[in-house]
Design a protein around this motif. Structure first.
Motif, short mmCIF file in Angstrom:
data_model
loop_
_atom_site.label_atom_id
_atom_site.label_comp_id
_atom_site.label_asym_id
_atom_site.label_seq_id
_atom_site.Cartn_x
_atom_site.Cartn_y
_atom_site.Cartn_z
N ILE A 288 41.26 19.22 121.37
CA ILE A 288 41.88 19.69 120.13
C ILE A 288 41.13 20.92 119.64
O ILE A 288 40.01 21.18 120.08
N LEU A 289 41.76 21.69 118.76
CA LEU A 289 41.13 22.83 118.11
C LEU A 289 41.08 22.58 116.61
O LEU A 289 42.09 22.19 116.02
N LEU A 290 39.91 22.78 116.02
CA LEU A 290 39.75 22.68 114.57
C LEU A 290 39.07 23.94 114.06
O LEU A 290 38.21 24.50 114.75
N SER A 291 39.43 24.36 112.87
CA SER A 291 38.71 25.49 112.26
C SER A 291 37.31 25.01 111.91
O SER A 291 37.06 23.81 111.76
N ARG A 292 36.38 25.93 111.76
CA ARG A 292 35.00 25.56 111.39
C ARG A 292 34.98 24.81 110.06
O ARG A 292 34.26 23.84 109.90
N ARG A 293 35.79 25.26 109.12
CA ARG A 293 35.83 24.61 107.81
C ARG A 293 36.35 23.17 107.92
O ARG A 293 35.80 22.24 107.34
N GLU A 294 37.41 22.98 108.70
CA GLU A 294 37.97 21.63 108.88
C GLU A 294 36.98 20.72 109.61
O GLU A 294 36.81 19.56 109.26
N LEU A 295 36.29 21.27 110.61
CA LEU A 295 35.29 20.48 111.33
C LEU A 295 34.16 20.06 110.40
O LEU A 295 33.71 18.91 110.44
#
Length: 73
Positions: A47-54
């Protein structure tokens, strides 16, 4: 309150707060950039997550250097 974005490296193991539908909590970092690529250690889904979401979803980070079974080239 401003939250610091995590300092992560390739092959780090990240534990998220909620489980993946397969039941796994641990993810391996496989891509760095504006988005972070994570591979589930249970089912191998990526999956891909933005740094903020992670940073919102993350519980802890541990270095993955000693846990990577594949040799580097």
């Amino acid at each position: 309150m401003k939250r610091m974005l995590p300092d992560i490296q390739l092959n780090d193991i990240v534990t998220l707060r909620k489980p993946h539908p397969c039941g796994g909590y641990e993810w391996k970092v496989v891509r760095l950039g504006a988005d972070i690529g994570l591979e589930c250690l249970t089912c191998r889904r990526v999956i891909l997550l933005s740094r903020r979401e992670l940073s919102r979803r993350m519980k802890k980070i541990r270095s993955g250097e000693s846990h990577d079974p594949t040799p580097s080239r």
